[in-house]
Design a protein around this motif. Sequence first.
Motif, PDB file in Angstrom:
ATOM      1  N   ALA A  50       0.845  -1.193   0.000  1.00 34.21           N
ATOM      2  CA  ALA A  50       0.000   0.000   0.000  1.00 34.21           C
ATOM      3  C   ALA A  50       0.887   1.252   0.000  1.00 34.21           C
ATOM      4  O   ALA A  50       1.031   1.940   1.013  1.00 34.21           O
ATOM      5  N   VAL A  51       1.447   1.561  -1.152  1.00 30.46           N
ATOM      6  CA  VAL A  51       2.371   2.695  -1.264  1.00 30.46           C
ATOM      7  C   VAL A  51       1.692   3.964  -1.770  1.00 30.46           C
ATOM      8  O   VAL A  51       2.248   5.053  -1.643  1.00 30.46           O
ATOM      9  N   HIS A  52       0.502   3.845  -2.342  1.00 28.84           N
ATOM     10  CA  HIS A  52      -0.180   5.012  -2.885  1.00 28.84           C
ATOM     11  C   HIS A  52      -0.889   5.780  -1.767  1.00 28.84           C
ATOM     12  O   HIS A  52      -1.397   5.177  -0.807  1.00 28.84           O
ATOM     13  N   HIS A  53      -0.936   7.091  -1.892  1.00 25.96           N
ATOM     14  CA  HIS A  53      -1.510   7.905  -0.815  1.00 25.96           C
ATOM     15  C   HIS A  53      -3.006   7.656  -0.616  1.00 25.96           C
ATOM     16  O   HIS A  53      -3.544   7.942   0.466  1.00 25.96           O
ATOM     17  N   GLY A  84       5.331  -3.599   4.629  1.00 25.25           N
ATOM     18  CA  GLY A  84       5.505  -3.719   3.188  1.00 25.25           C
ATOM     19  C   GLY A  84       5.989  -2.456   2.501  1.00 25.25           C
ATOM     20  O   GLY A  84       7.004  -2.476   1.790  1.00 25.25           O
ATOM     21  N   PRO A  85       5.315  -1.323   2.675  1.00 29.40           N
ATOM     22  CA  PRO A  85       5.744  -0.102   1.980  1.00 29.40           C
ATOM     23  C   PRO A  85       7.171   0.321   2.306  1.00 29.40           C
ATOM     24  O   PRO A  85       7.935   0.704   1.417  1.00 29.40           O
ATOM     25  N   SER A  86       7.550   0.256   3.592  1.00 35.85           N
ATOM     26  CA  SER A  86       8.914   0.658   3.958  1.00 35.85           C
ATOM     27  C   SER A  86       9.943  -0.302   3.383  1.00 35.85           C
ATOM     28  O   SER A  86      11.051   0.108   3.005  1.00 35.85           O
ATOM     29  N   SER A  87       9.570  -1.583   3.276  1.00 31.12           N
ATOM     30  CA  SER A  87      10.486  -2.563   2.687  1.00 31.12           C
ATOM     31  C   SER A  87      10.732  -2.262   1.214  1.00 31.12           C
ATOM     32  O   SER A  87      11.878  -2.311   0.739  1.00 31.12           O
ATOM     33  N   ILE A  88       9.666  -1.914   0.497  1.00 28.76           N
ATOM     34  CA  ILE A  88       9.810  -1.550  -0.915  1.00 28.76           C
ATOM     35  C   ILE A  88      10.694  -0.313  -1.055  1.00 28.76           C
ATOM     36  O   ILE A  88      11.600  -0.256  -1.906  1.00 28.76           O
ATOM     37  N   ARG A 118      -2.308  -1.668  -6.272  1.00 32.79           N
ATOM     38  CA  ARG A 118      -1.164  -1.650  -5.351  1.00 32.79           C
ATOM     39  C   ARG A 118      -0.083  -2.673  -5.730  1.00 32.79           C
ATOM     40  O   ARG A 118       0.801  -2.970  -4.927  1.00 32.79           O
ATOM     41  N   ILE A 119      -0.152  -3.206  -6.964  1.00 33.39           N
ATOM     42  CA  ILE A 119       0.826  -4.223  -7.358  1.00 33.39           C
ATOM     43  C   ILE A 119       2.001  -3.562  -8.064  1.00 33.39           C
ATOM     44  O   ILE A 119       1.852  -2.950  -9.132  1.00 33.39           O
ATOM     45  N   ILE A 120       3.175  -3.677  -7.464  1.00 29.76           N
ATOM     46  CA  ILE A 120       4.400  -3.085  -7.983  1.00 29.76           C
ATOM     47  C   ILE A 120       5.104  -4.109  -8.868  1.00 29.76           C
ATOM     48  O   ILE A 120       5.224  -5.279  -8.496  1.00 29.76           O
TER      49      ILE A 120
END
Length: 514
Positions: A50-53, A84-88, A118-120
């Motif tokens: 979940a990286v999107h604002h 997850g987001p911080s790991s990415i 949310r798929i990178i």
Amino acid sequence: MPQTDVIIIGSGLAALSTAYHLRHKHITMITKSSWVTSNSMLAQGGIAAAVHHRDSWKSHFADTLVAGCYHNNETNVEYLVQDGPSSILEWCERGMNFDYDEKGELLLGKEGAHTHHRIIHAGGDATGKELTKFLYQATRSSINLIENELVIDLIIKNGQCLGVYTKNKQGEIEQYLASKTIIASGGCGAVYGHTSNADVITGDGIAMAYRAGAEIADMEFIQFHPTMLHIDRKCVGLISEAVRGEGATLINQNGKVFMNDLHHQGDLAPRDVVSRAIFDEMKKGNTIYLDISMIANFTTRFPTISKLCREHKIDLASGKIPVAPGMHFLMGGILTNDKGETSIPNLFAVGEAACTGVHGANRLASNSLLEGLVFGKRIAEYISTLSFDREYFFNEVPSMYQTEIELPNKKEIQEIMTKYVGIQRTENDLLYAVKWFESYKDQVSFWDFNVKDFTIEQIEVINMLTIGWIISSSALTRTESRGGHFRLDFPESNDQIWRQKYVIRTKDEMQVEV
């Protein structure tokens, strides 16, 4: 004999993530084939985060529970989606190149059962390959990598794990001692005839943990990927769920769309739902296709899939790709806590070989690579806090005896699993499978055999027999349908048993835990 701080069994993303964060320790990584041969290298879809604002970890958390049919370990799911987001971001800062849009922002796709994009991705549809290669380059200088050597059993003394026995291609037995041993050998896809897994994924790590007395859980939950390339009644490669995320629809030979009538998310319903729908259509005699005609620049967006289709003479200009379900992912495995600890001291597990409970009864799409990154780091950070004792000695070879045995071949095991322990199950089919596997117990005990007496091929077969018996026994015990476990004779979920885990230990003991 070689002594080291940490032995890691396997060389996929979870193994490499763990090794990277333990690079200050002396690490020996042992893999049965080459490091490039892993399920991680085959992963097309991407990494969910979940990286999107407009997205949030709470939304990702909820989607994971819904897909997992609420059988998940919610605490571990929180670790997964929150970290997850911080790991990415950390891997981006280390130089990992993911795919970006024209604005320079991460290009986010959507897959089944996700409520947000949310798929990178990396390399279009080669995310697993690109990420695994990057982690390998970041890790290789700090590990002792041993390739083409099969770990055949764990060294257990006084109830603790002291290392591993291996067998090389020449049939020679080696022993490696370590303060900590980590099983990151992947799942067990090769026990099925149709699978997206690499053919070396024969459940070795889980089988040896079972023989050593570790607790094994949730083995009845098998995820079948809905869309594998289906040629001449054989599944020959994976067609990523990201294709449906870009708008592709499932149709039969008459062009009829069928998923919209079965689930509110249509073609992007959870994988267990879509797989069963395709399976039902095929039982009616229908041929199933992915209609990709609406996807512009398909070959650019999906270069790996396009190459696969060309190799099998599929005309992409027709807009149709023939598909069928195949075994894809094991939700169960070696039971661990949130730090990767198993029921055996000094033995850890991570990745698909482990059962952390993050996937519940059915894995949410693209959560597996995320699990490898997040829990690899989490386990490494915990292990770094422990004491390391390398002042021990062990020189005991398993007792040797000669015996005549008749084992099935791998194809026979795969046929039993596909026919009797597949997408749809019944009591009679499962009973047949259990009895078939148990017919070999008189010759080879699943928990106490002499690895020195068998060839590498035979050891793999014995591991597959062990895994097949555990899956079929667990599936027979769970008298409900939930996620990747569907019983035609118990088609509804049972709220009285939905949180129960069927934990199998050695000597055939199965215990229900809540």
